[in-house]
Design an enzyme around this catalytic site. Structure first.
Site, short mmCIF file in Angstrom:
data_model
loop_
_atom_site.label_atom_id
_atom_site.label_comp_id
_atom_site.label_asym_id
_atom_site.label_seq_id
_atom_site.Cartn_x
_atom_site.Cartn_y
_atom_site.Cartn_z
N LYS A 38 0.90 -1.13 -0.08
CA LYS A 38 -0.05 0.07 -0.11
C LYS A 38 0.82 1.11 0.05
CE LYS A 38 -0.67 0.24 5.09
NZ LYS A 38 -0.10 1.41 5.29
N LYS A 63 0.51 -0.43 10.07
CA LYS A 63 1.67 0.32 9.45
C LYS A 63 1.34 1.84 9.27
CE LYS A 63 4.08 -3.47 9.12
NZ LYS A 63 3.44 -4.06 10.25
N ASP A 64 2.52 2.50 8.95
CA ASP A 64 2.53 4.01 8.79
C ASP A 64 1.45 4.18 7.63
OD1 ASP A 64 4.85 5.41 10.54
OD2 ASP A 64 5.29 3.42 9.77
N LYS A 65 0.83 5.40 7.63
CA LYS A 65 0.01 6.08 6.45
C LYS A 65 1.13 6.60 5.46
CE LYS A 65 -3.21 9.12 4.65
NZ LYS A 65 -4.29 10.12 4.80
#
Length: 614
Positions: free
Chosen positions: A219, A248-250
């Site tokens: 992503k 997880k981080d954006k």
């Protein structure tokens, strides 16, 4: 690694992935239309933001900086230098490390062969034309509305296998047998119109196949829950059908393993034709889901652009990171991005001060806020009417919307019940944020008092048990842990241990009474290592001319055979590209902070970004 957030703030720079050149198929268009409808609130928000005169950088002057959350100390000897973190989201790439210690990568988009069915469809439908027609039929691209396959061998067993094969390989299709001029045909068609593609066929799941389809999710610039919400919407299933080992981080490119209950790899694979900034692959069937916390950690590839450090400074910084590590602070993500930090809400919850909880979440605040949130807060401050404030929110899934909905439903005299409408993980985020704030402050005091040595009165882990360090000479500072406050931990016996009691007392909390009348908000506590040494550390200096050029070769680019970034021998700008692996619940930004010796908060990085772009 990333905590659940309230409504997020806008980012200064954002990349957009272009649409494919070819016309998307009908199903993809239909799914995109639905996504566009759901994002109208975000469009309205952008229009509202355009009306705000302050720039993002000006608004972030009100945001948090590292000292606000107890992040104060460095441990390395080198002279710090400046660099821009996450100037582009593709400068921050995260690959999960699974429970077997293997780095998760997306390198295969094919669907797993299932011997009996796949072999039979290959023999029974030998013509590529038939397979192509079935593909098109499934995605509503076939004008006839059905596909007829002549049965070469007229036996019921062969026909049954063919029926099964088509239904398994082409979710959304039904089949029937027809006689035509003495010949038998299997006719494939959509039984339930366009909803059939999304509707799971429960009876068709093979008994010998594991109930969970595991896959790798790639992503870009989207957090884990947002991605799962998109997948669940497209597949018409509930988000809780999906499981994962960590969020997880954006603002990053991330690769992680996901599992979903009784959704076939074929159905998941078809989503690759519809999704933007998401890609699914490496499918397999297993008998179990994934569980939070099962991962060993994450492998990071981080690019720091426009660095000012000399080659000698960079070598000293990275060598220290590899050999000594960094203070294992909770990063800025843990505390939110606006002028009201999440740990203040957590403190009010622990104090049982529910009026302040509501006030902190809903009152107007300075700083970077989405336009519709500003309007909502202004309405709340003016009228104290939850229904009136709710009408100002086009997107109601954020914490503010959920709390207002609770207040409208249960009344302002039942705040605890109203607050319960916020999802449990988000509610617990607040009190965990307070624990993290206390831990950060105390570890700063510990490093100031004793530095890089284990001392008597420190705590060390012995197996799963935490004990006092009675023989400091036998232990390294890397063995030392410190507690997050709670009713089931012990505290250091040296001076910093008393600091916990003093800090909680100043916050009107009793360290000896960390049980809450609402059980969810009782804190057991935990232990956390004070230093972390990353594994697999490597680095290189990169020269480049164009700030917009990507400097990391992503999994999707490799799959698409896109050329790797070309690094110049001489360029206008320099970047530091570093790679390292960290255990779970450890913040890569804190490793970067130790390298740069500078504040990694959005407030500071925004100012750097702004001057850099200007």
């Amino acid at each position: 690694m990333e905590e659940a957030e309230a409504c997020p703030v806008p980012v200064l720079t954002a990349e957009k992935r272009s649409l494919p050149d070819e016309d998307p198929d009908h199903a993809a268009k239909r799914l995109r239309v639905e996504e566009e409808e759901e994002s109208r609130g975000e469009d309205e928000e952008e229009q509202l933001e355009e009306e705000v005169e302050e720039s993002f950088a000006d608004m972030m002057k009100h945001g948090l900086s590292e000292p606000d959350v107890g992040i104060l100390k460095f441990i390395s000897e080198h002279k710090g230098f400046s660099g821009v973190l996450k100037e582009r989201y593709s400068d921050f790439v995260v690959h999960e490390i699974n429970k077997d210690g293997k780095v998760v990568v997306l390198d295969d988009l094919s669907v797993p062969a299932e011997a009996e069915v796949t072999a039979h469809i290959t023999h029974t439908v030998p013509l590529e034309l038939d397979k192509q027609q079935l593909d098109e039929l499934q995605l509503f691209k076939n004008k006839e509305g059905s596909v007829s396959i002549e049965v070469q061998e007229d036996s019921k067993e062969k026909r049954t296998l063919l029926h099964r094969a088509v239904k398994t390989l082409y979710p959304g299709l039904e089949t029937k047998t027809e006689d035509r001029e003495g010949k038998k045909f299997i006719v494939a068609y959509h039984a339930a119109g366009k909803t059939a593609l999304a509707a799971p066929r429960k009876h068709s799941w093979p008994k010998n196949r594991g109930s969970f389809c595991h896959f790798v999710l790639y992503k870009e610039n989207k957090d884990t829950m947002d991605a799962i919400n998109v997948l669940s919407k497209f597949l018409r299933v509930r988000p809780n059908m999906f499981s994962y080992m960590g969020t997880k981080d954006k603002r990053a490119v991330t690769v992680q393993e996901i599992a979903v209950l009784k959704i076939s790899a074929e159905r998941l694979s078809h989503l690759n034709k519809c999704l933007m900034n998401l890609k699914l692959g490496n499918f397999s069937y297993k008998k179990w889901p994934l569980k939070l916390g099962e991962l060993q950690g994450n492998h990071f590839t981080v690019v720091l652009r426009n660095i000012s450090g000399s080659l000698e400074q960079v070598e000293q910084a990275m060598t220290s990171l590899r050999e000594t590590g960094f203070i294992n602070y909770y990063g800025m993500q843990r505390f939110g991005t606006t002028a009201v930090p999440t740990h203040r809400v957590g403190r009010a919850i622990l104090q049982n001060n529910w009026k302040e909880v509501v006030d902190l979440i809903l009152k107007p605040r300075p700083g970077a806020e989405k336009g519709y949130l500003v309007k909502c807060r202004e309405e709340w401050a003016r009228s104290q009417d939850p229904e009136a404030a709710l009408k100002k929110l086009p997107v109601k899934r954020c914490v503010e919307g959920q709390l207002l909905r609770g207040l409208a439903k249960y009344g302002k005299n039942n705040i605890i019940t109203a607050f319960g409408l916020i999802p449990r993980n988000n509610r617990l985020m607040y009190i965990h944020s307070y624990q993290s704030y206390v831990w950060n402050c105390m570890v700063s005091k510990r490093m100031e008092a004793f530095g890089l040595r284990a001392v008597e009165g420190d705590l060390v882990l012995r197996g799963s048990e935490c004990v006092y360090d009675g023989d400091a000479e036998k232990h390294s500072v890397h063995d030392v842990v410190m507690p997050l406050p709670g009713f089931d931990v012990i505290y250091p016996t040296h001076s910093v241990g008393g600091g916990y009691r003093d800090m909680l007392s100043a916050d009107d909390l009793d360290i000896d009474s960390m049980r809450h009348k609402v059980r969810d908000y009782s804190l057991a506590g935990a232990y956390r290592r004070i230093l972390i040494r990353p594994r697999d550390v490597s680095w290189e200096l990169i020269q480049y001319d164009d700030p917009r050029v990507p400097l990391v070769h992503t999994d999707v680019e490799k799959l698409e055979n896109a050329p790797a970034p070309v690094y110049l021998k001489e360029g206008k700008y320099r970047a530091l590209k570093m790679e390292f692996s960290l255990p779970s619940s450890t913040y890569a930004t804190m490793a970067v902070r130790e390298v740069l010796k500078m504040d990694t908060s959005i407030k500071n990085q925004t100012q750097l970004n702004t001057s850099w772009l200007n």
